[in-house]
Design a protein around this motif. Structure first.
Motif, mmCIF file in Angstrom:
data_model
loop_
_atom_site.group_PDB
_atom_site.id
_atom_site.type_symbol
_atom_site.label_atom_id
_atom_site.label_comp_id
_atom_site.label_asym_id
_atom_site.label_seq_id
_atom_site.Cartn_x
_atom_site.Cartn_y
_atom_site.Cartn_z
ATOM 1 N N LEU A 164 38.827 34.469 43.196
ATOM 2 C CA LEU A 164 38.490 33.158 42.635
ATOM 3 C C LEU A 164 39.733 32.357 42.274
ATOM 4 C CD1 LEU A 164 35.430 34.102 40.433
ATOM 5 C CD2 LEU A 164 35.411 32.729 42.534
ATOM 6 N N LYS A 165 40.741 33.026 41.751
ATOM 7 C CA LYS A 165 41.980 32.329 41.390
ATOM 8 C C LYS A 165 42.647 31.694 42.610
ATOM 9 C CE LYS A 165 43.224 35.197 37.438
ATOM 10 N NZ LYS A 165 44.196 36.209 36.968
ATOM 11 N N GLU A 166 42.469 32.329 43.771
ATOM 12 C CA GLU A 166 43.021 31.761 45.005
ATOM 13 C C GLU A 166 42.267 30.501 45.435
ATOM 14 O OE1 GLU A 166 42.862 34.772 48.018
ATOM 15 O OE2 GLU A 166 44.210 36.114 46.934
ATOM 16 N N LYS A 167 40.997 30.440 45.073
ATOM 17 C CA LYS A 167 40.135 29.357 45.557
ATOM 18 C C LYS A 167 39.929 28.234 44.541
ATOM 19 C CE LYS A 167 39.041 32.013 49.128
ATOM 20 N NZ LYS A 167 40.024 32.086 50.169
ATOM 21 N N VAL A 168 40.058 28.555 43.255
ATOM 22 C CA VAL A 168 39.747 27.582 42.198
ATOM 23 C C VAL A 168 40.880 27.560 41.176
ATOM 24 C CG1 VAL A 168 38.124 26.921 40.388
ATOM 25 C CG2 VAL A 168 37.281 28.071 42.451
#
Length: 103
Positions: free
Chosen positions: A77-81
């Motif tokens: 998620l950190k990579e995407k958001v």
């Protein structure tokens, strides 16, 4: 609370005080915690899916479905958001406030 990948972000001390003050029995405490657990999961997942670009929903939900406790989901998620942890924490803070105000 169920052990899910975002569990480290969920601190419900204020809710625990509220439940301990309001519940008349062990069974009632368990029922209240079950409700809080389900509401928390729903609100966090809603936050995630609102912030996560739609094109990643299917992949994320598949990963979550297979391994809901896997802490690597947060890395995904950190990579995407941007700032996903802060978004989740903000939602948890709002939820805690709503629960405590319900008294």
């Amino acid at each position: 609370m169920s052990i899910l990948f975002f569990a480290d972000l969920v601190v419900l001390e204020e809710v625990e005080v509220f439940i301990n003050a309001k519940a008349a029995s062990k069974e009632e405490k368990e029922e209240l915690w079950h409700l809080v657990d389900k509401i928390t999961q729903t609100r966090v997942m809603d936050t995630i899916l609102t912030k996560l670009p739609r094109k990643h929903h299917e992949e994320f939900l598949e990963k979550f479905s297979n391994f809901p406790h896997d802490e690597r989901l947060m890395d995904y998620l950190k990579e995407k958001v941007e700032d996903i942890e802060e978004h989740i924490q903000k939602e948890i803070k709002l939820l805690k406030s709503e629960i405590v105000k319900a008294s």
